[in-house]
Design a protein around this motif. Structure first.
Motif, PDB file in Angstrom:
ATOM      1  N   ILE A  18       0.848  -1.202   0.000  1.00 16.52           N
ATOM      2  CA  ILE A  18       0.000   0.000   0.000  1.00 16.52           C
ATOM      3  C   ILE A  18       0.883   1.250   0.000  1.00 16.52           C
ATOM      4  N   HIS A  19       1.929   1.232   0.800  1.00 13.68           N
ATOM      5  CA  HIS A  19       2.844   2.367   0.879  1.00 13.68           C
ATOM      6  C   HIS A  19       3.539   2.612  -0.461  1.00 13.68           C
ATOM      7  N   GLN A  20       3.833   1.552  -1.195  1.00 14.53           N
ATOM      8  CA  GLN A  20       4.481   1.688  -2.494  1.00 14.53           C
ATOM      9  C   GLN A  20       3.615   2.474  -3.478  1.00 14.53           C
ATOM     10  N   PHE A  21       2.296   2.349  -3.361  1.00 12.99           N
ATOM     11  CA  PHE A  21       1.408   3.073  -4.276  1.00 12.99           C
ATOM     12  C   PHE A  21       1.575   4.584  -4.157  1.00 12.99           C
ATOM     13  N   LEU A  22       2.096   5.050  -3.034  1.00 15.69           N
ATOM     14  CA  LEU A  22       2.305   6.485  -2.843  1.00 15.69           C
ATOM     15  C   LEU A  22       3.607   6.974  -3.462  1.00 15.69           C
ATOM     16  N   SER A  23       4.466   6.029  -3.871  1.00 14.62           N
ATOM     17  CA  SER A  23       5.740   6.412  -4.491  1.00 14.62           C
ATOM     18  C   SER A  23       5.491   6.996  -5.875  1.00 14.62           C
ATOM     19  N   PRO A  24       6.189   8.077  -6.214  1.00 14.53           N
ATOM     20  CA  PRO A  24       6.011   8.680  -7.540  1.00 14.53           C
ATOM     21  C   PRO A  24       6.350   7.693  -8.662  1.00 14.53           C
ATOM     22  N   TYR A  26       5.030   4.850  -9.395  1.00 18.75           N
ATOM     23  CA  TYR A  26       4.757   3.434  -9.135  1.00 18.75           C
ATOM     24  C   TYR A  26       3.516   2.959  -9.896  1.00 18.75           C
TER      25      TYR A  26
END
Length: 130
Positions: A18-24, A26
């Protein structure tokens, strides 16, 4: 205690993704049918679904199975879960943080399965009511 550690491991896997989805970039990468340099295919999605079902399945199984069946199954499932974590090497600090937490959870599960310190503490606390 074993099911709690499986939940801990699974929650770290889920929240890492879920946190990865916030990465630019991704979501753009996934939408372009690529992830970690691999093409996303239906077979890869099926494999991902099967692999994530391992820790999910171990939560109720750790409560329902007898120890003689649970120990070897736990060892195999921790190995499967750990092997799937390692290839996606940490790219940034939060990846490393979640990987360490997942490995610590796996080590705790192995410790309980072999009756290590965590396993004995859980048995002792059940026996004494603490």
């Amino acid at each position: 205690m074993l099911s709690v550690l499986w939940i801990f491991l699974l929650m770290n896997i889920i929240f890492h993704h879920i946190h990865q989805f916030l990465s630019p970039g991704y979501i753009d990468t996934i939408m372009a049918d690529h992830f970690n340099g691999m093409e996303i295919t239906p077979e890869l999605m099926l494999l991902g679904g099967v692999l994530v079902s391992v820790p999910i399945s171990m939560i109720p199984l750790s409560l329902l199975l007898e120890r003689r069946f649970l120990r070897p199954l736990t060892i195999v499932c921790v190995i499967i879960t750990t092997v799937t974590m390692i290839p996606s090497a940490p790219i940034d600090l939060d990846d490393g943080f979640h990987l360490v937490l997942q490995l610590v959870g796996g080590a705790g599960i192995i410790s309980i399965a072999f009756g290590g310190a965590l396993g004995y503490a859980a048995v002792a606390s059940k026996a004494t009511g603490r």
